[in-house]
Structure formats: C-alpha cells, structure tokens
Design a protein around this motif. Sequence first.
Motif, PDB file in Angstrom:
ATOM      1  N   UNK A 148      -7.046 -26.861   3.628  1.00 37.23           N
ATOM      2  CA  UNK A 148      -6.969 -25.472   4.106  1.00 37.23           C
ATOM      3  C   UNK A 148      -5.843 -25.304   5.119  1.00 37.23           C
ATOM      4  N   UNK A 149      -5.677 -26.327   5.973  1.00 35.93           N
ATOM      5  CA  UNK A 149      -4.604 -26.246   6.977  1.00 35.93           C
ATOM      6  C   UNK A 149      -3.247 -26.101   6.287  1.00 35.93           C
ATOM      7  N   UNK A 150      -3.092 -26.758   5.144  1.00 37.56           N
ATOM      8  CA  UNK A 150      -1.830 -26.678   4.394  1.00 37.56           C
ATOM      9  C   UNK A 150      -1.748 -25.338   3.655  1.00 37.56           C
ATOM     10  N   UNK A 151      -2.849 -24.939   3.051  1.00 32.95           N
ATOM     11  CA  UNK A 151      -2.888 -23.636   2.364  1.00 32.95           C
ATOM     12  C   UNK A 151      -2.459 -22.529   3.325  1.00 32.95           C
ATOM     13  N   UNK A 152      -2.898 -22.640   4.577  1.00 35.58           N
ATOM     14  CA  UNK A 152      -2.614 -21.593   5.569  1.00 35.58           C
ATOM     15  C   UNK A 152      -1.120 -21.402   5.838  1.00 35.58           C
ATOM     16  N   UNK A 153      -0.322 -22.457   5.650  1.00 32.14           N
ATOM     17  CA  UNK A 153       1.096 -22.325   6.016  1.00 32.14           C
ATOM     18  C   UNK A 153       2.045 -22.288   4.811  1.00 32.14           C
ATOM     19  N   UNK A 154       1.538 -22.567   3.598  1.00 31.50           N
ATOM     20  CA  UNK A 154       2.414 -22.562   2.419  1.00 31.50           C
ATOM     21  C   UNK A 154       2.330 -21.238   1.687  1.00 31.50           C
ATOM     22  N   UNK A 155       3.411 -20.940   0.952  1.00 34.94           N
ATOM     23  CA  UNK A 155       3.367 -19.839   0.004  1.00 34.94           C
ATOM     24  C   UNK A 155       3.022 -20.423  -1.357  1.00 34.94           C
ATOM     25  N   UNK A 156       2.580 -19.568  -2.245  1.00 33.22           N
ATOM     26  CA  UNK A 156       2.151 -20.068  -3.560  1.00 33.22           C
ATOM     27  C   UNK A 156       3.270 -20.874  -4.228  1.00 33.22           C
ATOM     28  N   UNK A 157       4.501 -20.412  -4.115  1.00 33.50           N
ATOM     29  CA  UNK A 157       5.609 -21.104  -4.797  1.00 33.50           C
ATOM     30  C   UNK A 157       5.878 -22.492  -4.209  1.00 33.50           C
ATOM     31  N   UNK A 158       5.485 -22.711  -2.945  1.00 30.36           N
ATOM     32  CA  UNK A 158       5.700 -24.026  -2.327  1.00 30.36           C
ATOM     33  C   UNK A 158       4.948 -25.139  -3.057  1.00 30.36           C
ATOM     34  N   UNK A 159       3.825 -24.788  -3.690  1.00 36.81           N
ATOM     35  CA  UNK A 159       2.954 -25.827  -4.245  1.00 36.81           C
ATOM     36  C   UNK A 159       3.602 -26.599  -5.392  1.00 36.81           C
ATOM     37  N   UNK A 160       4.669 -26.036  -5.986  1.00 37.06           N
ATOM     38  CA  UNK A 160       5.331 -26.780  -7.072  1.00 37.06           C
ATOM     39  C   UNK A 160       5.972 -28.064  -6.540  1.00 37.06           C
ATOM     40  N   UNK A 161       6.157 -28.157  -5.215  1.00 38.83           N
ATOM     41  CA  UNK A 161       6.742 -29.374  -4.637  1.00 38.83           C
ATOM     42  C   UNK A 161       5.716 -30.330  -4.054  1.00 38.83           C
ATOM     43  N   UNK A 162       4.438 -30.087  -4.346  1.00 39.92           N
ATOM     44  CA  UNK A 162       3.389 -30.904  -3.733  1.00 39.92           C
ATOM     45  C   UNK A 162       2.631 -31.704  -4.799  1.00 39.92           C
ATOM     46  N   UNK A 163       2.435 -32.981  -4.514  1.00 39.07           N
ATOM     47  CA  UNK A 163       1.485 -33.815  -5.270  1.00 39.07           C
ATOM     48  C   UNK A 163       0.380 -34.160  -4.275  1.00 39.07           C
ATOM     49  N   UNK A 164      -0.864 -33.916  -4.643  1.00 40.73           N
ATOM     50  CA  UNK A 164      -1.965 -34.236  -3.728  1.00 40.73           C
ATOM     51  C   UNK A 164      -2.486 -35.639  -4.056  1.00 40.73           C
TER      52      UNK A 164
END
Length: 250
Positions: A148-164
């Motif tokens: 959630x802490x990460x969700x709070x600061x990212x935009x939806x488009x940012x997630x294409x650069x994230x691997x969890x």
Amino acid sequence: MPRQFFVGGNFKMNPTSSGQLGSIISVLNSADLDGTTGIVIAPPSLYLIPLKATVRSELQLSAQNCYYKDSGAFTGELSPAQLVDANIPYVILGHSERRTLFHETSEFVAQKTKAALNATLKVILCVGETLPERETGQTAAVVQNQLQAVVDVLQESDWSGVVIAYEPVWAIGTGRVATSAQAQQAHLDIRTFLTQAVSPAVAENTRIIYGGSVTAANSKDLSTQSDVDGFLVGGASLKPEFVNIINARN
Ligand code: PGA
C-alpha cells in the motif's frame, strides 16, 4: 500477453573475490539457458560495471539497493541517476535484510521505488511476512501494508517497471521453503490486492516472483503454480544449480 517468466539472482554481499565471481559468471555464460526467461543478476555494486563487459547479453544486471536522491552528501549511497548512467537497468528495493537490519520502513522503500522508476530503472520490489506474522494469520495484511505504501506514491503506468518479489522472511536463507500452495496463495492474494488497489490490468501484467530458499529441487514444482512468475534466488544463485532454477519450467 502471458507474463514473461523472470529469475533474479541476488548475490547479497557475496562473493568476496573477483576470482570467485568469475567462476560463477563462467558457469552462467556457458550454460544452456531458457531463452524465454528474463534473467537478472544482482552482484555487489562494485562489480556491476566490470561485469557488463564479461556477462552474456541475455543476463541483465541489477543493483541491490539505491537511495532516492540523485546526488549529494549521502555517504555510502548509490543514486538512481548513477545506475542509469552506468547502464544498469534494475534495482532490488525493500529486501527484508534492508527492512530489518537497516530499518527501512515501507514508506522509505516506496519513496526509493518512485525515485528509481522516475529515473527509468526497473524495480524488483520485495515484500514478505515474518514467521510470527504468518503464524498469527497476518500474512496477507502485512504484505498489503508493505504494498500500500508503494501504491500510494506510484501512478498506474509506473507499475510496468515493477516486479514484485514475495519473500517470506522465515524462508530466506533458512532452507525452509514455502510450499507451492503457500506461495500460490500469497501470490494470488497480492494479485487480488493489486486488482482493487491499482487496476485489473496491473494485477494481470505484474510479475510476482517467489523468493526464499529456492533450489533446483523445489523450483520445478513452484514454477507450475499459476501466479508464480519466477524466482528471486539468494544462496543458490551463487551455485551451478542456478542454471536449473532459470530452466525450471523446461
Ligand atoms: P535465499 O535468499 O534464496 O538464500 O533464501 C533469497 C533472497 O533473499 O532473495
């Protein structure tokens, strides 16, 4: 589009000589590697630039950490801008060793994640619960709070650069791997959370990889789980069996 399988090797503070590093790299350079898998290795940062010249092109390099500022008086830190300048595409953030030994909070990890993505790095974002948290039924809540802490600061488009990377703390370096069912459930919970907290598309497209005592022996079964999109490997990434983990689905 199916999610591309992804295997990362987190060397941590190993090895202690460039000779040993050379042996690890020569095994990887001469191995038959599954060409459909995304492969990333994260050596200690002082080896990143020399390795670019010696490692085969299918292997991408990752830092194990970075700060959120571009430059300045932050002794001992490495910046996203410096990694980009050095052509290092990935950074691991929020590893449990950083969270526990170096007291990194979820908010701090989120701030660094945002800065890294803004600088065009890709981020391997680690989350996971401790044993007491699992035993008291808090796994999903703990992982969701970290995310959630990460969700709070990212935009939806940012997630294409994230691997969890889902890495239960009790499984890291202990030889006690999560069962395939435990990993699948945790990954599914993360995907369900992303559906609600970000979007169905981000939930569908984000790779969720498992870490914690992954070996050649247990990787095959884990890799059959529908929400396990790969692995983050510590100890075994320093050994020849890392090749078998990369090829787990063959
Ligand atoms: P391990 O470490 O494979 O040695 O358990 C995994 C990790 O910390 O990423």
